[in-house]
Design an enzyme around this catalytic site. Structure first.
Site, PDB file in Angstrom:
ATOM      1  N   ASN A 146     -22.164  -4.368  -8.305  1.00 28.49           N
ATOM      2  CA  ASN A 146     -20.733  -4.617  -8.130  1.00 28.49           C
ATOM      3  C   ASN A 146     -20.550  -5.460  -6.865  1.00 28.49           C
ATOM      4  O   ASN A 146     -20.647  -4.940  -5.759  1.00 28.49           O
ATOM      5  CB  ASN A 146     -19.993  -3.273  -8.015  1.00 28.49           C
ATOM      6  CG  ASN A 146     -18.507  -3.458  -7.759  1.00 28.49           C
ATOM      7  OD1 ASN A 146     -17.992  -4.571  -7.834  1.00 28.49           O
ATOM      8  ND2 ASN A 146     -17.816  -2.361  -7.462  1.00 28.49           N
ATOM      9  N   TRP A 147     -20.285  -6.740  -7.078  1.00 29.03           N
ATOM     10  CA  TRP A 147     -20.168  -7.648  -5.926  1.00 29.03           C
ATOM     11  C   TRP A 147     -18.814  -7.545  -5.227  1.00 29.03           C
ATOM     12  O   TRP A 147     -18.606  -8.184  -4.200  1.00 29.03           O
ATOM     13  CB  TRP A 147     -20.429  -9.094  -6.380  1.00 29.03           C
ATOM     14  CG  TRP A 147     -21.876  -9.376  -6.659  1.00 29.03           C
ATOM     15  CD1 TRP A 147     -22.935  -8.545  -6.421  1.00 29.03           C
ATOM     16  CD2 TRP A 147     -22.436 -10.585  -7.210  1.00 29.03           C
ATOM     17  NE1 TRP A 147     -24.110  -9.153  -6.800  1.00 29.03           N
ATOM     18  CE2 TRP A 147     -23.833 -10.414  -7.280  1.00 29.03           C
ATOM     19  CE3 TRP A 147     -21.892 -11.796  -7.658  1.00 29.03           C
ATOM     20  CZ2 TRP A 147     -24.692 -11.395  -7.782  1.00 29.03           C
ATOM     21  CZ3 TRP A 147     -22.748 -12.775  -8.155  1.00 29.03           C
ATOM     22  CH2 TRP A 147     -24.127 -12.575  -8.209  1.00 29.03           C
ATOM     23  N   LYS A 148     -17.869  -6.814  -5.838  1.00 33.50           N
ATOM     24  CA  LYS A 148     -16.516  -6.669  -5.267  1.00 33.50           C
ATOM     25  C   LYS A 148     -15.952  -8.060  -4.940  1.00 33.50           C
ATOM     26  O   LYS A 148     -16.176  -8.992  -5.714  1.00 33.50           O
ATOM     27  CB  LYS A 148     -16.573  -5.738  -4.042  1.00 33.50           C
ATOM     28  CG  LYS A 148     -17.298  -4.424  -4.361  1.00 33.50           C
ATOM     29  CD  LYS A 148     -17.191  -3.363  -3.320  1.00 33.50           C
ATOM     30  CE  LYS A 148     -17.940  -2.118  -3.768  1.00 33.50           C
ATOM     31  NZ  LYS A 148     -17.823  -1.007  -2.843  1.00 33.50           N
ATOM     32  N   HIS A 200     -12.528   2.165 -10.418  1.00 32.63           N
ATOM     33  CA  HIS A 200     -13.277   2.178  -9.155  1.00 32.63           C
ATOM     34  C   HIS A 200     -12.377   2.763  -8.063  1.00 32.63           C
ATOM     35  O   HIS A 200     -11.173   2.503  -8.037  1.00 32.63           O
ATOM     36  CB  HIS A 200     -13.731   0.765  -8.780  1.00 32.63           C
ATOM     37  CG  HIS A 200     -14.718   0.770  -7.663  1.00 32.63           C
ATOM     38  ND1 HIS A 200     -14.323   0.925  -6.353  1.00 32.63           N
ATOM     39  CD2 HIS A 200     -16.067   0.696  -7.648  1.00 32.63           C
ATOM     40  CE1 HIS A 200     -15.413   0.934  -5.583  1.00 32.63           C
ATOM     41  NE2 HIS A 200     -16.476   0.798  -6.339  1.00 32.63           N
ATOM     42  N   GLU A 231     -11.884   2.017  -5.100  1.00 32.60           N
ATOM     43  CA  GLU A 231     -11.116   1.055  -4.298  1.00 32.60           C
ATOM     44  C   GLU A 231      -9.830   0.676  -5.022  1.00 32.60           C
ATOM     45  O   GLU A 231      -8.801   0.455  -4.393  1.00 32.60           O
ATOM     46  CB  GLU A 231     -11.989  -0.171  -3.983  1.00 32.60           C
ATOM     47  CG  GLU A 231     -12.972   0.139  -2.863  1.00 32.60           C
ATOM     48  CD  GLU A 231     -14.310  -0.577  -2.967  1.00 32.60           C
ATOM     49  OE1 GLU A 231     -14.407  -1.584  -3.682  1.00 32.60           O
ATOM     50  OE2 GLU A 231     -15.267  -0.101  -2.320  1.00 32.60           O
ATOM     51  N   GLU A 247     -19.274   8.097  -8.005  1.00 31.77           N
ATOM     52  CA  GLU A 247     -19.294   7.423  -6.710  1.00 31.77           C
ATOM     53  C   GLU A 247     -18.441   8.205  -5.703  1.00 31.77           C
ATOM     54  O   GLU A 247     -17.218   8.011  -5.648  1.00 31.77           O
ATOM     55  CB  GLU A 247     -18.723   6.006  -6.836  1.00 31.77           C
ATOM     56  CG  GLU A 247     -19.492   5.106  -7.767  1.00 31.77           C
ATOM     57  CD  GLU A 247     -19.290   3.625  -7.443  1.00 31.77           C
ATOM     58  OE1 GLU A 247     -20.302   2.937  -7.277  1.00 31.77           O
ATOM     59  OE2 GLU A 247     -18.140   3.185  -7.318  1.00 31.77           O
ATOM     60  N   GLY A 268     -20.151   2.411   0.963  1.00 30.47           N
ATOM     61  CA  GLY A 268     -20.164   1.508   2.117  1.00 30.47           C
ATOM     62  C   GLY A 268     -20.401   2.183   3.461  1.00 30.47           C
ATOM     63  O   GLY A 268     -20.238   1.566   4.503  1.00 30.47           O
ATOM     64  N   SER A 281     -23.780   3.679  -1.330  1.00 31.53           N
ATOM     65  CA  SER A 281     -24.850   3.435  -0.352  1.00 31.53           C
ATOM     66  C   SER A 281     -26.257   3.455  -0.938  1.00 31.53           C
ATOM     67  O   SER A 281     -27.205   3.869  -0.268  1.00 31.53           O
ATOM     68  CB  SER A 281     -24.733   4.422   0.819  1.00 31.53           C
ATOM     69  OG  SER A 281     -23.544   4.191   1.527  1.00 31.53           O
ATOM     70  N   GLY A 288     -23.271  -1.573  -4.543  1.00 32.56           N
ATOM     71  CA  GLY A 288     -22.330  -2.497  -3.898  1.00 32.56           C
ATOM     72  C   GLY A 288     -23.057  -3.402  -2.923  1.00 32.56           C
ATOM     73  O   GLY A 288     -23.749  -4.348  -3.306  1.00 32.56           O
TER      74      GLY A 288
END
Ligand code: 13P
Length: 245
Positions: free
Chosen positions: A6-8, A91, A93, A159, A165, A201, A222
């Site tokens: 997942n490159w966000k 997700h 976020e 997650e 992160g 992570s 990520g």
């Protein structure tokens, strides 16, 4: 085994071209599935760059309608149209920053599956729930409220919010306990065996331990997926794991 990147909101056209050169030099295995979720604007670009490789691409989100007056949103039909196989839905976020609740997540997942996409439905507890000892209950409620009736060919990603992160991951026992719990609930909801990914992570150093946990069918990565070298090292760890079976 499934390795998802997942490159966000990271990597531009130039960096994606560089990344793809490393992918071209790598020998992929038919035992481990790789899927990359680039920013929406580059899905088509990446898909063309990896067209000769066994790599899938996917969207990081989709709307719950196929079309309409929804400025700035993306239809699951459009994702399918440009070659996506998967879409990430729910997700944390997006749940946190875009106020997507369980009902939205359920509708988006349902719509994506109706558009013949495979969904990676994300769930995860906050540190507050974890500390109160309510993580298992919280995830159960989240799954019950956000899994659509038509959930098929799709996956769950666990997650924990406090792990994304941060460099902190749950203990191996906590991951195992949660994945086992999710496996039971999702089987109860869908009557199917659904694959469960771990995310939060994940890196080159912890990947082997994580993949050794029962009921972990892969990872959603990520930060560590932004460097081709690390992403491919994570992928290689998964290939090694499949040979141990
Ligand atoms: P990190 O691997 O950067 O913790 O992110 C995990 C994630 O959110 C993947 O969807």
């Amino acid at each position: 085994m499934f390795i998802a990147a997942n490159w966000k909101m990271n990597l531009d056209k130039k960096s994606i071209l560089e990344f793809s050169k490393h992918l071209q030099e790598f020998k992929f295995s038919n035992k481990v599935k790789a899927c990359i979720f680039p920013p929406m604007t580059y899905i088509d670009y990446l898909n063309n760059l990896v067209a000769n490789l066994p790599i899938s691409v996917g969207g990081q989100n989709c709307h719950f309608n196929f079309s309409g007056a929804y400025t700035g949103e993306v239809s699951p039909i459009f994702l399918k149209d440009i070659g996506c196989e998967y879409v990430i839905v729910g997700h944390s976020e997006r749940r946190t920053l875009n106020n997507e609740n369980d009902y939205d997540v359920m509708l988006r997942s349902q719509s994506a599956i109706n558009a013949n996409l495979k969904v990676i439905l994300c769930v995860g507890e906050s540190l507050v729930e974890r500390k109160k000892g309510e993580a298992l209950n919280f995830i159960e409620k989240q799954l019950l409220a956000s899994t659509p009736k038509n959930f098929e060919n799709s996956l769950i990603a666990y997650e924990p919010l406090w792990s994304i992160g941060t460099g902190n991951i749950p203990s191996m026992t906590e991951i195992q306990e949660m994945h086992e719990h999710i496996a039971q609930i999702i089987n109860h909801i869908t009557n199917k065996k659904i694959k469960i990914l771990y995310g939060g992570s994940v890196n080159v150093d912890n990947i082997t331990d994580i993949l050794n946990i029962k009921n972990v069918d892969g990872v959603l990565v990520g930060g560590a997926s932004l460097k081709a070298k690390d992403f491919l090292a994570i992928y290689t760890a998964a290939v090694k794991k499949t040979y141990n079976f």
